[in-house]
Design a protein around this motif. Sequence first.
Motif, PDB file in Angstrom:
ATOM      1  N   ARG A 108      47.126 -22.376  16.566  1.00 15.08           N
ATOM      2  CA  ARG A 108      47.280 -21.950  17.962  1.00 15.08           C
ATOM      3  C   ARG A 108      46.607 -22.927  18.920  1.00 15.08           C
ATOM      4  O   ARG A 108      47.163 -23.260  19.963  1.00 15.08           O
ATOM      5  N   GLU A 109      45.407 -23.368  18.559  1.00 11.31           N
ATOM      6  CA  GLU A 109      44.686 -24.301  19.422  1.00 11.31           C
ATOM      7  C   GLU A 109      45.458 -25.606  19.589  1.00 11.31           C
ATOM      8  O   GLU A 109      45.609 -26.123  20.698  1.00 11.31           O
ATOM      9  N   ARG A 110      45.976 -26.149  18.472  1.00 14.36           N
ATOM     10  CA  ARG A 110      46.704 -27.417  18.555  1.00 14.36           C
ATOM     11  C   ARG A 110      48.000 -27.263  19.350  1.00 14.36           C
ATOM     12  O   ARG A 110      48.359 -28.144  20.136  1.00 14.36           O
ATOM     13  N   ALA A 111      48.696 -26.157  19.156  1.00 16.17           N
ATOM     14  CA  ALA A 111      49.930 -25.933  19.912  1.00 16.17           C
ATOM     15  C   ALA A 111      49.643 -25.806  21.406  1.00 16.17           C
ATOM     16  O   ALA A 111      50.402 -26.313  22.246  1.00 16.17           O
ATOM     17  N   LEU A 112      48.537 -25.146  21.754  1.00 12.04           N
ATOM     18  CA  LEU A 112      48.154 -25.001  23.153  1.00 12.04           C
ATOM     19  C   LEU A 112      47.807 -26.355  23.767  1.00 12.04           C
ATOM     20  O   LEU A 112      48.248 -26.676  24.884  1.00 12.04           O
ATOM     21  N   LEU A 113      47.046 -27.160  23.051  1.00  9.38           N
ATOM     22  CA  LEU A 113      46.693 -28.489  23.548  1.00  9.38           C
ATOM     23  C   LEU A 113      47.934 -29.358  23.719  1.00  9.38           C
ATOM     24  O   LEU A 113      48.056 -30.110  24.696  1.00  9.38           O
ATOM     25  N   GLN A 114      48.853 -29.246  22.767  1.00 10.33           N
ATOM     26  CA  GLN A 114      50.083 -30.022  22.856  1.00 10.33           C
ATOM     27  C   GLN A 114      50.900 -29.611  24.069  1.00 10.33           C
ATOM     28  O   GLN A 114      51.449 -30.459  24.787  1.00 10.33           O
ATOM     29  N   ARG A 115      50.973 -28.303  24.333  1.00 14.41           N
ATOM     30  CA  ARG A 115      51.743 -27.831  25.478  1.00 14.41           C
ATOM     31  C   ARG A 115      51.116 -28.272  26.797  1.00 14.41           C
ATOM     32  O   ARG A 115      51.818 -28.661  27.729  1.00 14.41           O
ATOM     33  N   ARG A 116      49.788 -28.248  26.863  1.00 14.11           N
ATOM     34  CA  ARG A 116      49.106 -28.580  28.115  1.00 14.11           C
ATOM     35  C   ARG A 116      49.052 -30.070  28.393  1.00 14.11           C
ATOM     36  O   ARG A 116      49.169 -30.510  29.535  1.00 14.11           O
ATOM     37  N   LEU A 142      56.325 -31.535  32.464  1.00 11.24           N
ATOM     38  CA  LEU A 142      56.108 -30.547  33.521  1.00 11.24           C
ATOM     39  C   LEU A 142      57.166 -29.447  33.437  1.00 11.24           C
ATOM     40  O   LEU A 142      56.857 -28.261  33.630  1.00 11.24           O
ATOM     41  N   ARG A 143      58.391 -29.821  33.117  1.00  9.61           N
ATOM     42  CA  ARG A 143      59.462 -28.830  32.992  1.00  9.61           C
ATOM     43  C   ARG A 143      59.129 -27.811  31.909  1.00  9.61           C
ATOM     44  O   ARG A 143      59.356 -26.610  32.085  1.00  9.61           O
ATOM     45  N   ALA A 144      58.561 -28.289  30.786  1.00 10.87           N
ATOM     46  CA  ALA A 144      58.214 -27.377  29.703  1.00 10.87           C
ATOM     47  C   ALA A 144      57.127 -26.400  30.135  1.00 10.87           C
ATOM     48  O   ALA A 144      57.140 -25.225  29.764  1.00 10.87           O
ATOM     49  N   LEU A 145      56.181 -26.879  30.948  1.00 18.17           N
ATOM     50  CA  LEU A 145      55.097 -26.013  31.413  1.00 18.17           C
ATOM     51  C   LEU A 145      55.601 -24.912  32.346  1.00 18.17           C
ATOM     52  O   LEU A 145      54.987 -23.844  32.462  1.00 18.17           O
ATOM     53  N   LEU A 146      56.703 -25.167  33.025  1.00 21.40           N
ATOM     54  CA  LEU A 146      57.234 -24.207  33.998  1.00 21.40           C
ATOM     55  C   LEU A 146      58.225 -23.220  33.379  1.00 21.40           C
ATOM     56  O   LEU A 146      58.712 -22.334  34.077  1.00 21.40           O
ATOM     57  N   ARG A 147      58.508 -23.382  32.105  1.00 19.27           N
ATOM     58  CA  ARG A 147      59.428 -22.454  31.451  1.00 19.27           C
ATOM     59  C   ARG A 147      58.796 -21.073  31.333  1.00 19.27           C
ATOM     60  O   ARG A 147      57.561 -20.938  31.320  1.00 19.27           O
ATOM     61  N   PRO A 148      59.596 -20.006  31.245  1.00 24.29           N
ATOM     62  CA  PRO A 148      59.053 -18.656  31.062  1.00 24.29           C
ATOM     63  C   PRO A 148      58.153 -18.586  29.831  1.00 24.29           C
ATOM     64  O   PRO A 148      58.376 -19.289  28.837  1.00 24.29           O
ATOM     65  N   ARG A 149      57.161 -17.694  29.890  1.00 20.74           N
ATOM     66  CA  ARG A 149      56.178 -17.605  28.822  1.00 20.74           C
ATOM     67  C   ARG A 149      56.839 -17.341  27.470  1.00 20.74           C
ATOM     68  O   ARG A 149      56.443 -17.919  26.456  1.00 20.74           O
ATOM     69  N   ARG A 150      57.836 -16.465  27.446  1.00 24.20           N
ATOM     70  CA  ARG A 150      58.499 -16.163  26.179  1.00 24.20           C
ATOM     71  C   ARG A 150      59.105 -17.412  25.555  1.00 24.20           C
ATOM     72  O   ARG A 150      59.021 -17.615  24.343  1.00 24.20           O
ATOM     73  N   GLU A 151      59.704 -18.253  26.384  1.00 27.78           N
ATOM     74  CA  GLU A 151      60.295 -19.485  25.871  1.00 27.78           C
ATOM     75  C   GLU A 151      59.217 -20.457  25.390  1.00 27.78           C
ATOM     76  O   GLU A 151      59.391 -21.135  24.370  1.00 27.78           O
ATOM     77  N   ARG A 152      58.099 -20.520  26.111  1.00 27.40           N
ATOM     78  CA  ARG A 152      57.010 -21.404  25.700  1.00 27.40           C
ATOM     79  C   ARG A 152      56.433 -20.978  24.359  1.00 27.40           C
ATOM     80  O   ARG A 152      56.160 -21.813  23.503  1.00 27.40           O
ATOM     81  N   VAL A 153      56.256 -19.682  24.188  1.00 26.26           N
ATOM     82  CA  VAL A 153      55.719 -19.162  22.928  1.00 26.26           C
ATOM     83  C   VAL A 153      56.680 -19.449  21.775  1.00 26.26           C
ATOM     84  O   VAL A 153      56.273 -19.869  20.687  1.00 26.26           O
ATOM     85  N   ALA A 154      57.961 -19.249  22.014  1.00 29.85           N
ATOM     86  CA  ALA A 154      58.963 -19.498  20.965  1.00 29.85           C
ATOM     87  C   ALA A 154      59.016 -20.980  20.604  1.00 29.85           C
ATOM     88  O   ALA A 154      59.112 -21.340  19.417  1.00 29.85           O
ATOM     89  N   ALA A 155      58.923 -21.841  21.611  1.00 22.43           N
ATOM     90  CA  ALA A 155      58.961 -23.281  21.354  1.00 22.43           C
ATOM     91  C   ALA A 155      57.735 -23.719  20.553  1.00 22.43           C
ATOM     92  O   ALA A 155      57.838 -24.552  19.636  1.00 22.43           O
ATOM     93  N   ALA A 156      56.570 -23.161  20.897  1.00 21.67           N
ATOM     94  CA  ALA A 156      55.348 -23.488  20.161  1.00 21.67           C
ATOM     95  C   ALA A 156      55.450 -23.039  18.715  1.00 21.67           C
ATOM     96  O   ALA A 156      55.046 -23.755  17.786  1.00 21.67           O
ATOM     97  N   ARG A 157      56.009 -21.845  18.483  1.00 15.02           N
ATOM     98  CA  ARG A 157      56.170 -21.338  17.130  1.00 15.02           C
ATOM     99  C   ARG A 157      57.114 -22.214  16.328  1.00 15.02           C
ATOM    100  O   ARG A 157      56.887 -22.487  15.133  1.00 15.02           O
ATOM    101  N   ASP A 158      58.175 -22.691  16.976  1.00 13.40           N
ATOM    102  CA  ASP A 158      59.115 -23.582  16.304  1.00 13.40           C
ATOM    103  C   ASP A 158      58.431 -24.882  15.884  1.00 13.40           C
ATOM    104  O   ASP A 158      58.655 -25.381  14.773  1.00 13.40           O
TER     105      ASP A 158
END
Length: 266
Positions: free
Chosen positions: A105-113, A118-134
Amino acid sequence: MDSPHGAAVTAGGLGLKGPRGWAFRGVTFDAAPGSLIAIEGPSGSGRTCLLLALTGRMRPTEGEATTGGLPLPGRAGAVRRIAALGPVPGVSELDPAFTVAEHLRERALLQRRFGGSLRALLRPRRERVAAARDRIDAALEAAGLDPATLPKAERTSVRDLERLEALRLSVTLALIGRPRLLAVDDTDLKLSDAERAEAWELLRLLAADGTTVLAVCSQAPEGALTVRTGTTGATEPTDITGEPAPSATPAHDEGTADAFAETGRS
């Protein structure tokens, strides 16, 4: 896992000097994208310093090097963005108190941030969570780590992992960022013969899938492009075929910590 095209790595007369002498010197090789590069030598012979220099984490003293076409040390920051560290003692170690899930979780969060757009950061939370899980699932698959096989699944603490499982977890974390170059220190440390064979098979598969792999070891596997460091810290360069090139200038024995103190993290 869809790996990006690997990074070519080249070095010509590369050397790094610390307070007590040369960590390595005279390193010359040319590795194509998707190569498995083994830095072979005994502990204290400059192996880790060379790995850190080629990934933009240490500043070489002399010679030339490029990673992914980016010159070092001039473009070290850009190299760090395409080169991920697996386990490197004192630099990118796992926290023994963390669980596997917490590390992921920590690594996925750091990668996202810090590694996403910027477009990825603005996506809906559900999509961000799904992308991180993928990303996590793809990295786990590529590293050959199935959390369901661990004693407490993803709730297993790092301190309870076997050495090979910890290696696979470190590689998983590195792959979440989809690097062009993966660097692994002490690849064969404290592994049985069977586990060592598994570790090298993992790295071969990653290289075959397109990611360039740079691995420090005491004994290089068959078929790897091998760069050797000797007991005095001297390096025996290799060319793209893995055959030894003319011997390099001997150097004083030098540990990673001393050279790191001199050069700093670039």
